[in-house]
Each structure stands twice: as C-alpha cells, then as structure tokens.
Design a protein around this motif. Structure first.
Motif, PDB file in Angstrom:
ATOM      1  N   VAL A 357       5.626  -7.022   4.113  1.00 56.39           N
ATOM      2  CA  VAL A 357       4.313  -6.384   4.214  1.00 56.39           C
ATOM      3  C   VAL A 357       4.565  -4.903   4.480  1.00 56.39           C
ATOM      4  O   VAL A 357       5.502  -4.539   5.196  1.00 56.39           O
ATOM      5  N   SER A 358       3.740  -4.060   3.877  1.00 57.08           N
ATOM      6  CA  SER A 358       3.969  -2.618   4.029  1.00 57.08           C
ATOM      7  C   SER A 358       2.659  -1.863   3.923  1.00 57.08           C
ATOM      8  O   SER A 358       1.663  -2.365   3.380  1.00 57.08           O
ATOM      9  N   LEU A 359       2.680  -0.643   4.462  1.00 61.64           N
ATOM     10  CA  LEU A 359       1.536   0.254   4.409  1.00 61.64           C
ATOM     11  C   LEU A 359       2.034   1.653   4.097  1.00 61.64           C
ATOM     12  O   LEU A 359       2.988   2.132   4.729  1.00 61.64           O
ATOM     13  N   LYS A 383      -7.329  11.833   1.645  1.00 59.84           N
ATOM     14  CA  LYS A 383      -6.599  10.748   2.303  1.00 59.84           C
ATOM     15  C   LYS A 383      -6.379   9.594   1.330  1.00 59.84           C
ATOM     16  O   LYS A 383      -7.255   9.264   0.533  1.00 59.84           O
ATOM     17  N   LEU A 384      -5.200   8.999   1.415  1.00 58.85           N
ATOM     18  CA  LEU A 384      -4.858   7.794   0.659  1.00 58.85           C
ATOM     19  C   LEU A 384      -4.211   6.792   1.605  1.00 58.85           C
ATOM     20  O   LEU A 384      -3.410   7.181   2.453  1.00 58.85           O
ATOM     21  N   TYR A 385      -4.568   5.532   1.474  1.00 51.73           N
ATOM     22  CA  TYR A 385      -3.764   4.499   2.131  1.00 51.73           C
ATOM     23  C   TYR A 385      -3.723   3.267   1.235  1.00 51.73           C
ATOM     24  O   TYR A 385      -4.687   2.966   0.527  1.00 51.73           O
ATOM     25  N   GLN A 386      -2.617   2.600   1.267  1.00 53.95           N
ATOM     26  CA  GLN A 386      -2.397   1.452   0.379  1.00 53.95           C
ATOM     27  C   GLN A 386      -1.509   0.430   1.085  1.00 53.95           C
ATOM     28  O   GLN A 386      -0.470   0.785   1.642  1.00 53.95           O
ATOM     29  N   TRP A 387      -1.917  -0.852   1.079  1.00 56.11           N
ATOM     30  CA  TRP A 387      -1.133  -1.893   1.719  1.00 56.11           C
ATOM     31  C   TRP A 387      -0.658  -2.917   0.691  1.00 56.11           C
ATOM     32  O   TRP A 387      -1.294  -3.125  -0.350  1.00 56.11           O
ATOM     33  N   HIS A 388       0.481  -3.541   1.009  1.00 58.65           N
ATOM     34  CA  HIS A 388       1.087  -4.559   0.162  1.00 58.65           C
ATOM     35  C   HIS A 388       1.436  -5.774   1.019  1.00 58.65           C
ATOM     36  O   HIS A 388       1.969  -5.621   2.125  1.00 58.65           O
ATOM     37  N   ILE A 406      -2.486  -6.422  -3.202  1.00 56.43           N
ATOM     38  CA  ILE A 406      -2.418  -4.984  -2.920  1.00 56.43           C
ATOM     39  C   ILE A 406      -3.835  -4.454  -2.752  1.00 56.43           C
ATOM     40  O   ILE A 406      -4.729  -4.766  -3.552  1.00 56.43           O
ATOM     41  N   GLY A 407      -4.047  -3.651  -1.728  1.00 54.97           N
ATOM     42  CA  GLY A 407      -5.338  -3.009  -1.517  1.00 54.97           C
ATOM     43  C   GLY A 407      -5.151  -1.566  -1.091  1.00 54.97           C
ATOM     44  O   GLY A 407      -4.081  -1.173  -0.611  1.00 54.97           O
ATOM     45  N   GLY A 408      -6.180  -0.757  -1.277  1.00 55.28           N
ATOM     46  CA  GLY A 408      -6.070   0.638  -0.888  1.00 55.28           C
ATOM     47  C   GLY A 408      -7.382   1.378  -1.004  1.00 55.28           C
ATOM     48  O   GLY A 408      -8.366   0.858  -1.556  1.00 55.28           O
ATOM     49  N   ARG A 409      -7.407   2.599  -0.480  1.00 59.67           N
ATOM     50  CA  ARG A 409      -8.600   3.438  -0.571  1.00 59.67           C
ATOM     51  C   ARG A 409      -8.193   4.886  -0.789  1.00 59.67           C
ATOM     52  O   ARG A 409      -7.281   5.404  -0.145  1.00 59.67           O
TER      53      ARG A 409
END
Length: 432
Positions: A357-359, A383-388, A406-409
């Motif tokens: 798991v990562s961010l 701003k960017l953030y993305q998780w796996h 995978i999700g992000g904004r």
C-alpha cells in the motif's frame, strides 16, 4: 520501424545461434565431461601400449570404439554452456563473460470508474478531468512487456558490466498507439564509472513502493537519462555518487547530481542534491532539487519506506512526478516550487503472495496572485495525492497475477477538483 525490425531480428538471430545445450549444463557437468575425456584418453593410451606388445585384430576394433567414444564426448563438451557468475547467467567455453537474458510478457486491463485522463493507459493524475467526471473507459495493453540482457566480465580491478533493456511503450504523442520499441537502459559499468542510460542518480529506487500500475504514485523521481556517473563505496562509511546527466528538453547545460547512501542492518537512508537548467524560447534559469529517502525493516517480511523531494520546476515532468512545468513570464523563466512525498508499506506473506500500500502527494508552494500562477493560469495543479493498494499472487513459477485499486484527487490553484478511481489487473509471464 525498419530499425526496430532489424534490431529485433538481430537479437532473435543471436539468441537462436546459442548451442542446443544452452542453459542446460552446469559448471559441474562441464567438469565431469573434462574428467571423462581424460579417463578415456588414458584408457586409449593403455590399449595402444598393449597393441604394441601383442598386436591383434580385436584390440584394433576396441581402439576404434574408444575413438568413437572420445569423439562423442568432445562434441558434447564443445556444445556445452556452463552457468555464469551472476544469477541466471551462462558462459560459453573459453569465455569469462557471463551473459543473462531476461524479460517478461505482460498484459494489463485498466477500468476507470471516474473520468479517464488523456494520453496514457496508466495513471496520469496531473491531467485528471475536473468536476464530476464519470464513465471512464476500459483499456487493454501488452505494450509494457520487456526484454533485455546483461553481461559481467571479471578483470584485475573488478568486473566490467553492461546492460541493454527495451520495452514497447515509446511515447508518440497524446492519444496514440504507443506500441513501438523504446530503449530503457543501455550502459557500461567499470571501476566505479557508469556511462550510458539508466535510472537517474537523483532517483530513489530503493525506497519506491512496488505498484501494479506502470507509472506509480506522484511525488517521486522517475527518470532514465543518459549520464556519466562515478561511485565511491566505502562500506565502513557510506556510498557516494556524482553524476552529469542529460538536460531537460531544450536546455543546454548538463544537470549535476550528488548523492550519499548508507545501509544498516535495519534498513537504509540517502540524501540527494540536484542542479538543473530549464530553458524556454532562449531564456533559461537554473533550479535546485533536494531529496531524502529511508527504508525501515519492521519485521523479516514487512518494510516501511518513504522519500521526500523538493524541486524548483521540472521541464519534462520526471525529476518530480506531478510538478508543474516552468513557464515564461515576459523574459523571466518562472519555476514552480514543489514538494513531493511518497510513503509505502510492503509485506511478503509467502513465496506466492506479496502486497503493497502506498501514498504519493505533491504540493505547489505557489498561490493565486503569485507571478508563477498569473503566468501559468488558475488550472495549474496546486495539490495532488494518489493512493495504491495492490497485491501479487504467484500461482506457478514465473507467473505473476497482479491486482490494484488506485484512487486520487487533483486540486487546481483556483480550487477545482478532479477525482480518480480505477482498477488495474495484470498477468505477467517472466523468463529468467
């Protein structure tokens, strides 16, 4: 395309020209054949000595049979290939060079539950559609399949190593079929010097979380420039590296990287410095970059990793994935001041299963009203953030099945948002 076809044909011909026994013999097999040959020659010489004392027809026939046996062993020895000095490699008789051929065939299916960013099968949060975008597409690709070979030759002052690797994911413009040959690595390495193309010295590959997604999270360096690198490794102190790297598109001056790494029983730490030039329409400016990375072994199977990157601008979007491009404000080159952070936790549950798991996050220090934002526009990325969250399952040897959510904004300078949610399924078939 003619060059690509020629290259592939030459490589295929080279591999097919290997002896039939390639990869089948071990060093012990080869030594056994040498001993067998010596024994047969000794027996033949003894037989000839007996013939000289009491010549007869039967011994002559026996000598002929011995010669046939010796010839068979010599042919077997000539065709033999022995294991090399690096894992999975082989050496031809009479050669000190170890050769390893490797690669994999890979297929990915990607389903977007939100809008799909343009220009890529894989994650591209920097261009994620803004607003409540739905109805993303489903895509299938095998273009990230790859192959390569590496060599190692012992010398008086250490080994001389080479590596060439390619895949089929060359960039060819937005919304095009990227199914064409692309060089990934091509370098030689000797006595601390590396010359050629490979991962940037500024990139922290040791602490980059594994993802099923080919691009991975924003916030880290992901660049393979041509470079000249020198490494000085003192096990009692640290490993020091200095490199001159290929400049960003349009720039004239080489980029300079200095780095120090230290390994411990519990993990590793590193610090990195970068000086790089950005040039737009004849105007240039030099920016700085700084990075820290660390990995910590929580248990024998679990590892926590993190890296932080601070960068002034990024003309090709590779020294810091997610940073905004430099812009020209009159005759002044404006560089975005970006911060990137990547955190990951991986665990190997068994020989057949592992998960990570990562961010990843990137933040611009600019604000509406700043000179940079006025030149770039309100839709620049603030701003960017993305998780796996992904895992690999190995049902049989050399087969890996991956799945990842995978999700992000994406948030722009003027407050607009674009959300990403996707599923990536993968099948990978490895050789060597």
């Amino acid at each position: 395309m003619k060059l690509n076809h020629t290259f592939l044909a030459l490589m295929a011909a080279g591999l097919c020209s290997l002896p039939p026994a390639a990869f089948a013999q071990t060093a012990k097999d080869f030594e056994d054949m040498r001993n067998e040959l010596k024994a047969l020659r000794a027996e033949l010489n003894a037989l000839k000595a007996q013939q000289a004392q009491a010549p007869a027809a039967a011994p002559a026939a026996s000598a002929s049979a011995w010669n046939d046996r010796i010839e068979a062993v010599e042919l077997k020895q000539k065709d033999a290939v022995v294991l090399g000095d690096i894992p999975g490699s082989f050496r031809l008789p009479g050669s000190e060079t170890s050769i390893r051929v490797y690669g994999y065939a890979e297929a990915n299916m990607v389903k977007d539950f939100k809008g799909t960013a343009p220009g890529d099968h894989f994650t591209n949060l920097m261009e994620q559609p803004l607003g409540d975008a739905r109805g993303g597409k489903t895509s299938l690709t095998a273009q990230t399949s790859r192959f390569g070979f590496e060599t190692s030759t012992p010398t008086a002052v250490g080994t001389f190593n080479t590596k060439i690797e390619a895949d089929f994911y060359a960039y060819c413009g937005s919304e095009c079929n990227r199914n064409r040959l692309r060089l990934r690595h091509a370098y030689g390495e000797y006595a601390g010097w590396l010359i050629g193309q490979t991962w940037s010295t500024f990139m922290d590959t040791d602490n980059l979380p594994e993802t099923v997604d080919f691009n991975g999270p924003p916030g880290a360096t992901f660049r393979r420039p041509a470079q000249v690198r020198y490494t000085y490794n003192n096990p009692n102190l640290a490993k020091f590296q200095f490199a001159l790297e290929e400049p960003t598109d349009g720039a004239k001056g080489l980029n300079f990287v200095a780095r120090v790494d230290k390994a411990f029983d519990w993990g590793n730490v590193n610090a990195r410095l970068l000086s790089h030039e950005q040039r737009i329409e004849g105007f240039s400016k030099r920016g700085l970059g700084f990075g820290l990375g660390a990995g910590y072994k929580i248990t024998g199977t679990a590892t926590l990793m993190a890296q932080y990157t601070r960068l002034d601008g990024d003309g090709d979007g590779a020294y810091l994935i997610g940073a905004n491009y430099p812009v020209l404000d009159g005759s002044t080159v404006r560089l975005d001041r970006s911060h990137g952070l990547v955190i990951g936790l991986s665990n190997v549950f068994s020989e057949k299963m592992r998960a990570t798991v990562s961010l990843g996050a990137v933040r611009s220090r600019q604000r509406l009203g700043d000179d940079y934002v006025n030149a770039y526009g309100g839709e620049g990325n603030h701003k960017l953030y993305q998780w796996h969250a992904g895992m690999y399952y190995l049902p049989i040897k050399n087969v890996e099945l991956g799945s990842e959510l995978i999700g992000g904004r994406r948030t722009t300078f003027d407050g607009q948002k674009g959300d990403m949610l996707r599923l990536n399924l993968q099948a990978r078939y490895l050789f060597n």
